[in-house]
Structure formats: structure tokens, C-alpha cells
Design an enzyme around this catalytic site. Sequence first.
Site, PDB file in Angstrom:
ATOM      1  N   SER A 127       0.645  -8.619   7.241  1.00  0.00           N
ATOM      2  CA  SER A 127      -0.745  -7.856   7.241  1.00  0.00           C
ATOM      3  C   SER A 127      -1.343  -8.128   8.734  1.00  0.00           C
ATOM      4  O   SER A 127      -1.296  -9.256   9.019  1.00  0.00           O
ATOM      5  CB  SER A 127      -1.649  -8.367   6.075  1.00  0.00           C
ATOM      6  OG  SER A 127      -2.962  -8.010   6.502  1.00  0.00           O
ATOM      7  N   TYR A 152      -5.760 -14.239   1.048  1.00  0.00           N
ATOM      8  CA  TYR A 152      -4.891 -13.268   1.198  1.00  0.00           C
ATOM      9  C   TYR A 152      -4.147 -13.149   2.589  1.00  0.00           C
ATOM     10  O   TYR A 152      -3.031 -13.123   2.572  1.00  0.00           O
ATOM     11  CB  TYR A 152      -5.715 -11.758   0.905  1.00  0.00           C
ATOM     12  CG  TYR A 152      -4.962 -10.622   1.554  1.00  0.00           C
ATOM     13  CD1 TYR A 152      -3.669 -10.121   0.519  1.00  0.00           C
ATOM     14  CD2 TYR A 152      -5.008  -9.900   2.570  1.00  0.00           C
ATOM     15  CE1 TYR A 152      -3.092  -9.250   1.088  1.00  0.00           C
ATOM     16  CE2 TYR A 152      -4.104  -9.013   2.972  1.00  0.00           C
ATOM     17  CZ  TYR A 152      -3.179  -8.515   2.267  1.00  0.00           C
ATOM     18  OH  TYR A 152      -2.330  -7.504   2.558  1.00  0.00           O
TER      19      TYR A 152
HETATM   20  P1  NAD Z   1      -1.214  -1.435  -3.930  1.00  0.00           P
HETATM   21  O1  NAD Z   1      -1.961  -2.371  -4.531  1.00  0.00           O
HETATM   22  O2  NAD Z   1      -1.354   0.227  -4.032  1.00  0.00           O
HETATM   23  O3  NAD Z   1       0.625  -1.667  -4.046  1.00  0.00           O
HETATM   24  C1  NAD Z   1       1.066  -2.552  -4.653  1.00  0.00           C
HETATM   25  C2  NAD Z   1       1.770  -2.514  -5.854  1.00  0.00           C
HETATM   26  O4  NAD Z   1       2.481  -3.916  -6.218  1.00  0.00           O
HETATM   27  C3  NAD Z   1       0.897  -2.027  -6.943  1.00  0.00           C
HETATM   28  O5  NAD Z   1       1.314  -0.818  -7.672  1.00  0.00           O
HETATM   29  C4  NAD Z   1       0.838  -3.152  -7.908  1.00  0.00           C
HETATM   30  O6  NAD Z   1       0.721  -2.728  -9.335  1.00  0.00           O
HETATM   31  C5  NAD Z   1       2.016  -3.873  -7.523  1.00  0.00           C
HETATM   32  N1  NAD Z   1       1.988  -5.203  -7.955  1.00  0.00           N
HETATM   33  C6  NAD Z   1       1.239  -6.108  -7.432  1.00  0.00           C
HETATM   34  N2  NAD Z   1       1.463  -7.452  -7.933  1.00  0.00           N
HETATM   35  C7  NAD Z   1       2.791  -7.484  -8.401  1.00  0.00           C
HETATM   36  C8  NAD Z   1       3.660  -8.152  -9.025  1.00  0.00           C
HETATM   37  N3  NAD Z   1       3.253  -9.589  -9.187  1.00  0.00           N
HETATM   38  N4  NAD Z   1       4.848  -7.779  -9.662  1.00  0.00           N
HETATM   39  C9  NAD Z   1       5.018  -6.503  -9.699  1.00  0.00           C
HETATM   40  N5  NAD Z   1       4.279  -5.608  -8.976  1.00  0.00           N
HETATM   41  C10 NAD Z   1       3.129  -5.932  -8.456  1.00  0.00           C
HETATM   42  O7  NAD Z   1      -1.237  -1.625  -2.411  1.00  0.00           O
HETATM   43  P2  NAD Z   1      -0.565  -0.887  -1.057  1.00  0.00           P
HETATM   44  O8  NAD Z   1      -1.823  -0.754  -0.067  1.00  0.00           O
HETATM   45  O9  NAD Z   1       0.634   0.022  -1.240  1.00  0.00           O
HETATM   46  O10 NAD Z   1      -0.043  -2.295  -0.209  1.00  0.00           O
HETATM   47  C11 NAD Z   1       1.356  -2.735  -0.313  1.00  0.00           C
HETATM   48  C12 NAD Z   1       1.722  -3.959   0.723  1.00  0.00           C
HETATM   49  O11 NAD Z   1       1.082  -3.951   1.743  1.00  0.00           O
HETATM   50  C13 NAD Z   1       1.073  -5.126  -0.056  1.00  0.00           C
HETATM   51  O12 NAD Z   1       2.033  -6.052   0.258  1.00  0.00           O
HETATM   52  C14 NAD Z   1      -0.216  -5.235   0.703  1.00  0.00           C
HETATM   53  O13 NAD Z   1      -0.516  -6.741   0.806  1.00  0.00           O
HETATM   54  C15 NAD Z   1       0.266  -4.474   2.023  1.00  0.00           C
HETATM   55  N6  NAD Z   1      -0.603  -4.262   3.104  1.00  0.00           N
HETATM   56  C16 NAD Z   1      -1.297  -3.190   2.784  1.00  0.00           C
HETATM   57  C17 NAD Z   1      -2.296  -2.703   3.618  1.00  0.00           C
HETATM   58  C18 NAD Z   1      -2.982  -1.514   3.407  1.00  0.00           C
HETATM   59  O14 NAD Z   1      -4.009  -1.258   4.352  1.00  0.00           O
HETATM   60  N7  NAD Z   1      -2.820  -0.554   2.447  1.00  0.00           N
HETATM   61  C19 NAD Z   1      -2.796  -3.373   4.939  1.00  0.00           C
HETATM   62  C20 NAD Z   1      -1.807  -4.624   5.206  1.00  0.00           C
HETATM   63  C21 NAD Z   1      -0.704  -5.081   4.201  1.00  0.00           C
END
Ligand code: NAD
Length: 335
Positions: A127, A152
Site C-alpha cells: 500500500s 495498517y
Molecule cells: P476489500 O476489503 O474489498 O477486499 C479484501 C477481501 O479480503 C474482502 O472480500 C475480505 O472479505 C477478504 N478478507 C479480509 N480478511 C480476510 C481473511 N483473514 N481471510 C480471507 N479473506 C479475507 O479491499 P480491496 O480494496 O479490494 O483491497 C485489496 C487489497 O489491496 C488489500 O490487501 C488492501 O489492503 C490493498 N490495498 C487496497 C487499496 C485500495 O485503495 N482499495 C489501497 C492500498 C492497498
Amino acid sequence: MKVLVTGAAGFIGMHTSERLLARGDEVVGLDNLNDYYDPRLKEDRLARLTPHPAFRFVKLDVADRAGMERLFAEEGFDRVIHLAAQAGVRYSLQNPHAYVDSNLVGFMNILEGCRHGKVGHLVYASSSSVYGGNTKMPFSEHDSVDHPVSLYAATKKANELMAHTYSHLYGLPTTGLRFFTVYGPWGRPDMALFLFTRAMLEGRPIDVFNHGRMRRDFTYIDDIVEGVLRTLDHVAEADAGFDADRPDPGRSNAPYRVFNIGNHDPVELMAFIEAIETAIGRKAEKNFLPLQDGDVPATYADTAELNAWTGFAPATPVSEGVARFVAWYRAYYGA
Ligand code: NAD
């Protein structure tokens, strides 16, 4: 290729899985379907994937060590795209243990699974938050990222360190992608675009943090997915020539890499809000508030490294991406 996508019911996971299926890959999608936000959204995202004959869903928590060991022992994955995590900066102040379980214990299980399952390439979500309050713009992979300002961010930085040890010790090719504020259709309800759109359509005021003086490198979902797939393929190809006796972390021929993936075009929060106002056709009533603990005032991705390595170049201007999100939101919620 047979690809494990963790977090497949999530925002980025669903879009990534769709693209992999469309190009003919076999996808095993894993998710624990937790209730961090509206589970209906996750179920509806999954419903777009499950009819595909090359998709299989596994409901599992990445922190479940025995379950993860079984999964990797039973399935042979060519590649793993690890997106499951407890996301959200602000929530990490209220619920720190969820981050340790999903992002640290879970990541450990992924690394072990990839190692023992001889996975060809692990691509995982890091991130932009690892840059903390860095004021040197744009953020480069060569900047120091030793001062995260939220738990985080600390877990994401820890993932990069953990991945390095597995690349170094066991020759596991790993690539961490530092996502910069991803937005688009099916986006997360805890993020600004979703919150603003919902409030504006319901005629409620929006909370504007840091008095609107925030800059974010908002990156459209299709560009992110393009970068993830380019990384998965291109880097893996190059790894065929990797010399395990000559590890050179972060450089072109090594199996350990970390890249920024962003729009390389930061936007003032007020301009972002204007784009939403234009798409909705209505002015927002704004509550100006101070910067929240754990938040950073600005993000700006230097994407030269990823571009040099994979040819990645973001293509979606914010006005267009925001309009697509608003159109999706209205159709999905009938708003
Ligand atoms: P999101 O919350 O929509 O997707 C994450 C998914 O992982 C969810 O469906 C959740 O149910 C699942 N999950 C969470 N903990 C879990 C566990 N312990 N076991 C199994 N499943 C689990 O988030 P996103 O925006 O799609 O983000 C995806 C990845 O990208 C994450 O790692 C997030 O930290 C990272 N990220 C996202 C952004 C953003 O702007 N969206 C920015 C930086 C990093």
C-alpha cells in the site's frame, strides 16, 4: 495457468479474477466473506464469478493455518495473487487485532503455502500507506519507508519484509504492489468516493478531512488490474533466468520486487469532490474537519520502475473514472 486469488470477493479481487477468467486462466478464489462492510456487496461480486466454469470459490480465512496448509497441499497453484487483508487506515485504530490476524498471520500462511507448494510467483497487495508522512514527492520505491503512521501501514511494510526473507531464503519470486487509492465500480463502501456519492445522492453533508487540503493519487480499478496482470506475467517470464546464487533484491533479475502502482497524477480532494458533483449533477454540502489520526496529507506515485519493467501506464483520467463509478452506483442501488 491456475491462479489462487485471495480476497476474491473484495473490490480488487473480483475485478482481477474477472480479467484472469476472461483471458482463459483457471481461478481459485478465496475469501472469508467477513462483515467489515456490507456482505451483500461481496456476495454480489462473487455472483459475477461463480457461473464461470473455470472459477471455484473457497470460503476460508487466510489466518487459518491448518486450512491454508490443506489448500496448498491439495491444489497446485502456478501463481498466487494475494489481496485478502484487513484494509482501511482508520479502522486499524479501532480494531488492531484484526490486522495482526489477517495481514500478518495470514501473510505468513500464504508465504509458507507458496514455498511448500512451489508457486512460481507470489504477487501481493502492499500500500501507498507505507510511505507514512513522507513529504518528498513523488514517492519512489527508493525512499525510506520506516515510519508508518498507522498499524495498517505497518502490517503492509511487514509483508514486504517477510516476502524478502522468503525470496532470499527459498528463491520464492515475490512482487509487492503498493496500491495508491484504488477506485471504480464495485468499490469499497468505507472509501471516500463511495461515502461521498452515497451522502450526496441522499442529500446529506459529506465529511471533508484536513479541511479539503488532501492530495491523493486516485487510481482507476482497470488500470490497477492491468498492472497486476502485467506484473504476474512479465515478471514471471523474466524470473526464468533468475540466478539464485546472485540475489539482488529489488533489481531486474531478482525474485524479490516492490513497485508503486498509481496514477502518477495526484488530485486535490476538492477537485475530486468537484468531479463527483459533476457526475451527479448536484453540489455537495461540506463538513470541513481536521486530518484524521493515521491519515497522510498527500500521496503521489512515481511509477517509472513498474513502467520500465512491465510497460504499465495508467490510462483513466479521474473525471472519467468517477463518472463510471457514479453510473455503477446508481444502477446497483437504484439511486
Ligand atoms: P476489500 O476489503 O474489498 O477486499 C479484501 C477481501 O479480503 C474482502 O472480500 C475480505 O472479505 C477478504 N478478507 C479480509 N480478511 C480476510 C481473511 N483473514 N481471510 C480471507 N479473506 C479475507 O479491499 P480491496 O480494496 O479490494 O483491497 C485489496 C487489497 O489491496 C488489500 O490487501 C488492501 O489492503 C490493498 N490495498 C487496497 C487499496 C485500495 O485503495 N482499495 C489501497 C492500498 C492497498
